[in-house]
Design a protein around this motif. Structure first.
Motif, mmCIF file in Angstrom:
data_model
loop_
_atom_site.group_PDB
_atom_site.id
_atom_site.type_symbol
_atom_site.label_atom_id
_atom_site.label_comp_id
_atom_site.label_asym_id
_atom_site.label_seq_id
_atom_site.Cartn_x
_atom_site.Cartn_y
_atom_site.Cartn_z
ATOM 1 N N GLY A 1 0.786 -1.226 0.000
ATOM 2 C CA GLY A 1 0.000 0.000 0.000
ATOM 3 C C GLY A 1 0.814 1.270 0.000
ATOM 4 N N LEU A 2 2.158 1.163 0.028
ATOM 5 C CA LEU A 2 3.027 2.336 -0.048
ATOM 6 C C LEU A 2 3.995 2.137 -1.205
ATOM 7 N N GLY A 3 4.356 3.246 -1.842
ATOM 8 C CA GLY A 3 5.357 3.146 -2.897
ATOM 9 C C GLY A 3 4.954 3.788 -4.197
ATOM 10 N N GLY A 4 3.708 4.206 -4.316
ATOM 11 C CA GLY A 4 3.283 4.872 -5.534
ATOM 12 C C GLY A 4 2.767 3.910 -6.587
ATOM 13 N N GLY A 5 2.020 4.446 -7.544
ATOM 14 C CA GLY A 5 1.502 3.636 -8.630
ATOM 15 C C GLY A 5 0.518 2.587 -8.148
ATOM 16 N N LYS A 6 0.596 1.401 -8.769
ATOM 17 C CA LYS A 6 -0.315 0.310 -8.412
ATOM 18 C C LYS A 6 -0.116 -0.150 -6.974
ATOM 19 N N ALA A 7 1.077 0.053 -6.425
ATOM 20 C CA ALA A 7 1.362 -0.396 -5.053
ATOM 21 C C ALA A 7 0.442 0.268 -4.036
ATOM 22 N N ASP A 8 -0.034 1.465 -4.343
ATOM 23 C CA ASP A 8 -0.858 2.204 -3.387
ATOM 24 C C ASP A 8 -2.217 1.549 -3.133
ATOM 25 N N SER A 9 -2.577 0.570 -3.945
ATOM 26 C CA SER A 9 -3.879 -0.068 -3.759
ATOM 27 C C SER A 9 -3.865 -1.127 -2.664
ATOM 28 N N GLY A 10 -2.714 -1.413 -2.088
ATOM 29 C CA GLY A 10 -2.600 -2.469 -1.091
ATOM 30 C C GLY A 10 -2.964 -2.020 0.307
ATOM 31 N N ASP A 11 -2.624 -2.864 1.283
ATOM 32 C CA ASP A 11 -2.961 -2.650 2.693
ATOM 33 C C ASP A 11 -1.708 -2.238 3.462
ATOM 34 N N PRO A 12 -1.612 -0.983 3.919
ATOM 35 C CA PRO A 12 -0.388 -0.533 4.604
ATOM 36 C C PRO A 12 -0.118 -1.214 5.942
ATOM 37 N N ASP A 13 -1.034 -2.014 6.441
ATOM 38 C CA ASP A 13 -0.772 -2.757 7.665
ATOM 39 C C ASP A 13 0.036 -4.025 7.411
ATOM 40 N N ARG A 14 0.345 -4.302 6.150
ATOM 41 C CA ARG A 14 0.970 -5.575 5.811
ATOM 42 C C ARG A 14 2.348 -5.390 5.203
ATOM 43 N N PHE A 15 3.197 -6.375 5.460
ATOM 44 C CA PHE A 15 4.490 -6.479 4.774
ATOM 45 C C PHE A 15 4.248 -6.894 3.326
ATOM 46 N N ALA A 16 5.131 -6.441 2.439
ATOM 47 C CA ALA A 16 5.072 -6.872 1.044
ATOM 48 C C ALA A 16 6.489 -7.079 0.526
ATOM 49 N N PHE A 17 6.625 -7.980 -0.414
ATOM 50 C CA PHE A 17 7.897 -8.140 -1.122
ATOM 51 C C PHE A 17 7.665 -7.803 -2.580
ATOM 52 N N ARG A 18 8.498 -6.902 -3.123
ATOM 53 C CA ARG A 18 8.377 -6.481 -4.510
ATOM 54 C C ARG A 18 9.590 -6.992 -5.287
ATOM 55 N N PRO A 19 9.408 -8.049 -6.049
ATOM 56 C CA PRO A 19 10.538 -8.648 -6.771
ATOM 57 C C PRO A 19 11.244 -7.671 -7.697
ATOM 58 N N GLY A 20 10.484 -6.738 -8.267
ATOM 59 C CA GLY A 20 11.089 -5.813 -9.209
ATOM 60 C C GLY A 20 12.113 -4.881 -8.595
ATOM 61 N N GLN A 21 12.103 -4.723 -7.257
ATOM 62 C CA GLN A 21 13.060 -3.844 -6.593
ATOM 63 C C GLN A 21 14.231 -4.615 -5.981
ATOM 64 N N HIS A 22 14.172 -5.941 -6.084
ATOM 65 C CA HIS A 22 15.189 -6.771 -5.429
ATOM 66 C C HIS A 22 16.454 -6.872 -6.285
ATOM 67 N N GLU A 23 17.598 -6.701 -5.636
ATOM 68 C CA GLU A 23 18.888 -6.823 -6.310
ATOM 69 C C GLU A 23 19.151 -8.295 -6.624
ATOM 70 N N PRO A 24 19.285 -8.649 -7.883
ATOM 71 C CA PRO A 24 19.503 -10.053 -8.235
ATOM 72 C C PRO A 24 20.908 -10.520 -7.867
ATOM 73 N N GLY A 25 21.051 -11.835 -7.715
ATOM 74 C CA GLY A 25 22.381 -12.398 -7.497
ATOM 75 C C GLY A 25 22.563 -13.029 -6.135
ATOM 76 N N ILE A 26 23.638 -13.797 -6.025
ATOM 77 C CA ILE A 26 24.021 -14.440 -4.768
ATOM 78 C C ILE A 26 24.701 -13.407 -3.876
ATOM 79 N N ARG A 27 24.378 -13.441 -2.608
ATOM 80 C CA ARG A 27 24.989 -12.524 -1.642
ATOM 81 C C ARG A 27 25.907 -13.327 -0.726
ATOM 82 N N THR A 28 27.033 -12.730 -0.366
ATOM 83 C CA THR A 28 27.953 -13.320 0.609
ATOM 84 C C THR A 28 28.036 -12.399 1.815
ATOM 85 N N ILE A 29 27.589 -12.908 2.970
ATOM 86 C CA ILE A 29 27.514 -12.105 4.191
ATOM 87 C C ILE A 29 28.174 -12.874 5.309
ATOM 88 N N LEU A 30 29.163 -12.262 5.962
ATOM 89 C CA LEU A 30 29.912 -12.911 7.032
ATOM 90 C C LEU A 30 30.472 -14.259 6.585
#
Length: 459
Positions: free
Chosen positions: A229-258
């Motif tokens: 429900g936050l982020g502009g465009g079509k995203a605004d139609s959602g429910d701001p009380d909820r978590f969402a994952f937006r694949p289009g904003q996710h950095e692709p690739g394998i991550r190495t952490i610690l």
């Protein structure tokens, strides 16, 4: 302090006039696990924060369209002002619900732990949207998990709208993500705030071995975590009380952490890293240190930290197991008061001490502002300090005296501090304090003196 007084005041939120003195203080504390109400009436009755945010955004969108047509920018300003007033009312209602729960609870040890974790995983209600979600954050991310697994609480906290907004995660976009490729000139890019605070404050702790490169990699893994429900465009139609994952904003690739590779796709990549952090030896030590500091003194005993950390590790972060180890730790039961009450602790213990079972017309948000510890507004992701040096200054004590006098005035004809003080501090009231209370020139003065006495200010 006697063991009973320690259980009531150091582990609990302060004794009440008619509370029975626990015969077995340790058992009394652990037995509260079965009595804790994770969703008391005041919290359950709060208005929906997401609905308020959504209505505001929809109204502002309409006002912006009007402003484009006729330049009515005053309408935009009026809308923002109305929203600020609405969320301040929601915030005050949340503070009242928190205080009501603290006064009425039959599980004060667990309620104290709620306040502990809410400060550990703090948000700061310094802008309107975070303010709207502040009470819901404690209600929905902390309270249901205070008697559960640390890792479950961590996940609930980091996916809550309050945290995602507060630490600017909703603005984070992977530089190589589809969203960034479609709009290369957009100002929004990778934001590392949430990644850094998760590692430094929420799980691993500072100086636990991670590097800036680890923070950046984790921030890349977190891209796409946002609020529905936050982020502009079509995203605004959602429910701001909820978590969402937006694949289009996710950095692709394998991550190495610690030193560990995370090949998971999408949302699960950051979740996998978060679970590893939550079960790590560094997290065990970090949590153990903060618990020991809160219950056993500003300089937490190393042996107690080691014992709590071992309990955390062996149980897989099962919090009731850790709490049982805490209750069984002799360092938390030393007879000398080991902690100076924060303004919140002092306010709640004072109200409980003079017999309040509900907050009524007392405006707790205003009281806490006067005392210098605004509820859910610590001013920094590190939360409010848990050491005496931050709260024991002369000006701070003077403010407590003023509030103690205000609390005492209506009770002068119904409360006898000479009889009350020994009940609130069983077998622990110093003779000098009892004598000063007895010598007070008025009943109201005696109550106020009791509330600001060294015996009551410390736990």
């Amino acid at each position: 302090m006697s063991p009973a007084a320690i259980a009531l005041n150091r582990f609990g939120l302060g004794a009440r006039p008619n509370d029975a003195v626990p015969g077995n203080p340790g058992h009394w504390l652990v037995d509260q696990f079965a009595r804790f109400d994770p969703r008391p009436a005041g919290f359950a009755a709060l208005d929906d924060a997401g609905a308020a945010v959504k209505q505001y955004r929809e109204a502002q969108r309409a006002r912006r369209q009007m402003a484009k047509q006729d330049g009515a920018t005053a309408e935009l300003k009026a809308g923002r002002q109305d929203f600020r007033q609405d969320v301040q009312a929601l915030y005050r209602a949340g503070v009242q619900a928190r205080a009501d729960s603290a006064l009425a609870t039959e599980a004060p040890f667990v309620e104290r732990l709620v306040h502990f974790w809410s400060n550990h995983f703090c948000v700061s209600a310094d802008n309107a949207q975070v303010t709207a979600f502040a009470a819901a954050f404690e209600r929905d991310a902390i309270r249901p998990h205070v008697l559960g697994k640390f890792s479950d609480m961590v996940l609930a906290v980091e996916q809550h709208p309050a945290m995602l907004i507060y630490l600017n995660q909703i603005q984070s976009i992977g530089p190589g993500s589809p969203a960034a490729m479609r709009n290369p000139d957009r100002r929004r890019g990778l934001n590392e705030n949430l990644a850094r605070e998760i590692m430094e404050l929420h799980t691993l702790g500072v100086r636990s071995g991670y590097t800036q490169a680890d923070v950046t990699e984790f921030a890349r893994a977190l891209t796409g975590w946002t609020v529905d429900g936050l982020g502009g465009g079509k995203a605004d139609s959602g429910d701001p009380d909820r978590f969402a994952f937006r694949p289009g904003q996710h950095e692709p690739g394998i991550r190495t952490i610690l030193g560990r590779r995370y090949p998971q796709d999408g949302e699960m990549q950051a979740r996998a890293a978060l679970m590893d952090f939550s079960h790590s030896p560094a997290a065990a030590t970090h949590v153990a240190t903060k618990l020991a500091r809160h219950f056993a003194g500003d300089e937490p005993p190393p042996a107690m930290i080691a014992r709590l950390a071992d309990s955390f590790t062996r149980s897989g972060g099962d919090l009731p197991t850790v709490y049982r180890t805490l209750v069984a730790s002799p360092e938390a039961w030393v007879a000398t008061p080991v902690k100076f009450k924060t303004p919140w602790e002092w306010t709640i213990s004072s109200l409980r001490g003079v017999g309040h079972r509900a907050i009524g017309g007392i405006q707790v948000a205003g009281l806490q502002t006067q005392l210098g510890q605004r509820v859910w507004k610590p001013g920094s992701p590190a939360g409010w300090d848990d050491v005496a040096a931050s709260w024991a200054g002369s000006d701070a004590l003077l403010r407590r005296v003023e509030i103690a006098q205000r609390l005492a005035a209506p009770l002068a004809s119904s409360v006898d501090a000479r009889m009350l003080a020994p009940r609130l501090m069983p077998a622990s009231l110093r003779a000098a304090t009892a004598d000063q209370i007895a010598r007070s020139e008025s009943p109201a003065g005696a109550i106020a003196l009791m509330l600001v006495s060294p015996d009551f200010l410390r736990r």
